[in-house]
Design a protein around this motif. Structure first.
Motif, PDB file in Angstrom:
ATOM      1  N   TYR A 133      -4.776  21.513  -0.422  1.00  0.00           N
ATOM      2  CA  TYR A 133      -6.111  21.071  -0.785  1.00  0.00           C
ATOM      3  C   TYR A 133      -7.035  22.243  -1.120  1.00  0.00           C
ATOM      4  CZ  TYR A 133      -5.481  16.106   0.140  1.00  0.00           C
ATOM      5  OH  TYR A 133      -5.077  14.802   0.069  1.00  0.00           O
TER       6      TYR A 133
ATOM      7  N   THR B 177       0.826  -1.201   0.000  1.00  0.00           N
ATOM      8  CA  THR B 177       0.000   0.000   0.000  1.00  0.00           C
ATOM      9  C   THR B 177       0.857   1.246   0.000  1.00  0.00           C
ATOM     10  OG1 THR B 177      -1.730  -1.148   1.223  1.00  0.00           O
ATOM     11  CG2 THR B 177      -1.834   1.246   1.207  1.00  0.00           C
TER      12      THR B 177
ATOM     13  N   GLY C  65     -11.162  15.101  -4.347  1.00  0.00           N
ATOM     14  CA  GLY C  65      -9.947  15.650  -3.763  1.00  0.00           C
ATOM     15  C   GLY C  65     -10.195  16.389  -2.465  1.00  0.00           C
TER      16      GLY C  65
ATOM     17  N   LEU D 188      -2.280   8.552   1.486  1.00  0.00           N
ATOM     18  CA  LEU D 188      -3.090   9.768   1.525  1.00  0.00           C
ATOM     19  C   LEU D 188      -4.400   9.564   0.784  1.00  0.00           C
ATOM     20  CD1 LEU D 188      -0.341  12.476   0.895  1.00  0.00           C
ATOM     21  CD2 LEU D 188      -1.708  12.219   2.960  1.00  0.00           C
ATOM     22  N   GLY D 189      -4.371   8.704  -0.229  1.00  0.00           N
ATOM     23  CA  GLY D 189      -5.573   8.452  -1.004  1.00  0.00           C
ATOM     24  C   GLY D 189      -6.706   7.895  -0.175  1.00  0.00           C
TER      25      GLY D 189
ATOM     26  N   ALA E 161       1.577   8.474  -1.646  1.00  0.00           N
ATOM     27  CA  ALA E 161       0.302   9.061  -2.055  1.00  0.00           C
ATOM     28  C   ALA E 161      -0.837   8.066  -1.893  1.00  0.00           C
ATOM     29  CB  ALA E 161       0.384   9.526  -3.506  1.00  0.00           C
ATOM     30  N   ALA E 162      -0.522   6.761  -1.969  1.00  0.00           N
ATOM     31  CA  ALA E 162      -1.565   5.761  -1.826  1.00  0.00           C
ATOM     32  C   ALA E 162      -2.184   5.821  -0.439  1.00  0.00           C
ATOM     33  CB  ALA E 162      -0.984   4.370  -2.091  1.00  0.00           C
TER      34      ALA E 162
ATOM     35  N   GLU F 160       3.814   3.876  -2.952  1.00  0.00           N
ATOM     36  CA  GLU F 160       3.840   5.322  -3.122  1.00  0.00           C
ATOM     37  C   GLU F 160       3.124   5.916  -1.912  1.00  0.00           C
ATOM     38  OE1 GLU F 160       5.255   7.183  -5.354  1.00  0.00           O
ATOM     39  OE2 GLU F 160       5.908   5.603  -6.731  1.00  0.00           O
TER      40      GLU F 160
ATOM     41  N   TRP G  93       3.774  13.927  -2.676  1.00  0.00           N
ATOM     42  CA  TRP G  93       2.833  12.905  -2.201  1.00  0.00           C
ATOM     43  C   TRP G  93       1.412  13.454  -2.202  1.00  0.00           C
ATOM     44  CZ3 TRP G  93       5.786  11.403   2.911  1.00  0.00           C
ATOM     45  CH2 TRP G  93       6.969  10.748   2.582  1.00  0.00           C
ATOM     46  N   VAL G  94       1.295  14.678  -1.729  1.00  0.00           N
ATOM     47  CA  VAL G  94      -0.035  15.280  -1.624  1.00  0.00           C
ATOM     48  C   VAL G  94      -0.617  15.539  -3.010  1.00  0.00           C
ATOM     49  CG1 VAL G  94      -1.375  17.175  -0.661  1.00  0.00           C
ATOM     50  CG2 VAL G  94       0.678  16.372   0.532  1.00  0.00           C
TER      51      VAL G  94
ATOM     52  N   ASP H  44       0.102  14.153  -5.786  1.00  0.00           N
ATOM     53  CA  ASP H  44      -0.206  12.885  -6.448  1.00  0.00           C
ATOM     54  C   ASP H  44      -1.523  12.312  -5.934  1.00  0.00           C
ATOM     55  OD1 ASP H  44       2.098  13.050  -7.893  1.00  0.00           O
ATOM     56  OD2 ASP H  44       3.232  11.611  -6.678  1.00  0.00           O
ATOM     57  N   SER H  45      -1.746  12.423  -4.635  1.00  0.00           N
ATOM     58  CA  SER H  45      -2.970  11.872  -4.057  1.00  0.00           C
ATOM     59  C   SER H  45      -4.200  12.634  -4.525  1.00  0.00           C
ATOM     60  CB  SER H  45      -2.895  11.901  -2.527  1.00  0.00           C
ATOM     61  OG  SER H  45      -3.054  13.218  -2.030  1.00  0.00           O
TER      62      SER H  45
END
Length: 376
Positions: free
Chosen positions: A88, A31, A47, A39-40, A36-37, A34, A126-127, A129-130
């Motif tokens: 965000y 998981t 978003g 954070l996803g 970002a996964a 990345e 990371w953010v 990408d998420s």
């Protein structure tokens, strides 16, 4: 995917403890291929953060496998520093605003939390990408607040000290100062201190234009006229150029005259004696129409330039009309040669053209011959 290390149970959704044995759940290594996964799990499809409370976010981070100590530290830092929320907030805004937010976030992590630029950039990525943003490479890393005033930034940029002023220009542009928004557009337009990007240039020009900045209005009109970074729209182009021209911008006035109007609109303006607005378009239509009624359109253009006392342009158009066999064009070419308007005076050649037109019964030519010969 979440796993329990004690009983090896796997779960798709997160909870703090395993429902079977009560042991602590960990996020599986796959998981976190990345970050970002991870954070996803905390955002919805639009978003928007589902867990906006920083403490709740940090509790969720605690379930990460201890082997990801660096990731845990950075993810907590993103949440507790406010960087996560700041990114965000601009999720659905323009590329220029996203780039500025990324730059500010990287700068914040570097200068407030003493991270290297590479590590800060990795965390911010990371953010983004998420959230699902396209890859946005900030072309500058702006300081949070410049140590120079807007006027100083303006003067430095005006004096071509682009690298020294670009951060301040972009910072104050974001604050809504129209003159510096126009300069931000110019910087992106020509790659001055930032990577060239005509879409960003247009966005900044438009922001300044909407606040009445004359140069930016001219640039927006120009972009719309040729369809650069935006769909071609001559009506909108003329609107913005007119606003700039009304503020006495000479470049806007010139471009406004060059933008081709519809034929009927241009011809109506000619009949209303609005020559400066109609003639540039009508000249291009004269070229398109070619032999239309023996070059009559060239003749009309010649009359318009004659009224403006632009004799060079008038003679050019009368000559084209004459070459097409237009008797009025021949009469005026003859007159221009006799008077030396827009061409070197040449009486013999002038009489030649006048006689040519008079032979077709052209009243203007007949009257001119009589006047030249001193007859009533």
């Amino acid at each position: 995917m979440y796993i329990c290390k004690k009983c090896n149970s796997k779960y798709k959704s997160a909870s703090k403890n395993c429902p079977k044995c009560g042991d602590k759940l960990l996020v599986s290594q796959e998981t976190l291929t990345e970050p970002a996964a991870f954070l996803g799990f905390l955002i919805d499809n639009n978003g928007v953060m589902l867990l906006s409370d920083r403490d709740a976010f940090c509790i969720c981070v605690d379930v990460l496998d201890p082997q990801f100590a660096k990731e845990k530290r950075l993810l907590k830092l993103l949440a507790t520093s406010g960087v996560l929320e700041d990114l965000y907030k601009v999720h659905l805004r323009s590329e220029a605003e996203k780039e500025l937010a990324i730059s500010k976030a990287i700068n914040h992590l570097r200068h407030r939390h003493f991270l290297s630029r590479d590590v800060a950039t990795e965390a911010v990525n990371w953010v983004t990408d998420s959230i699902g943003w396209n890859k946005i490479e900030p072309s500058f890393v702006a300081i949070e607040e410049p140590d120079i005033t807007p006027q100083e930034a303006y003067e430095l940029f005006s004096n071509e000290q682009y690298k020294k002023s670009i951060n301040a220009v972009l910072y104050y542009a974001e604050q809504g100062i129209p003159e510096l928004q126009a300069y931000a557009g110019y910087a992106y337009h020509h790659g001055l201190g930032v990577k060239e990007d005509v879409k960003k240039a247009y966005e900044w020009y438009l922001k300044a234009a909407e606040q009445g900045e004359a140069f930016a209005q001219y640039m927006v009109g120009g972009f719309l006229a040729v369809g650069r970074a935006v769909d071609e729209n001559l009506t909108e182009a003329r609107k913005w150029l007119k606003k700039s021209a009304d503020q006495d911008n000479e470049e806007a006035k010139q471009l406004l005259r060059k933008i081709r109007l519809g034929f009927e609109e241009a011809f109506d303006l000619l009949k209303k004696k609005q020559y400066e607005e109609s003639l540039p378009s009508l000249e291009t239509y004269a070229e398109d129409l070619g032999d239309y009624r023996n070059g009559e359109m060239y003749y009309y253009c010649g009359l318009g330039f004659d009224q403006l006392k632009d004799y060079d342009s008038a003679f050019r158009n009368f000559s084209k009309a004459a070459d097409k066999g237009n008797e009025n064009g021949q009469a005026y070419v003859g007159l221009y040669y006799v008077l030396g308007n827009g061409v070197e005076q040449y009486q013999k050649k002038g009489r030649y053209y006048l006689n040519m037109a008079a032979g077709k019964g052209n009243k203007v030519a007949v009257d001119l011959i009589r006047l030249i010969n001193g007859k009533d």
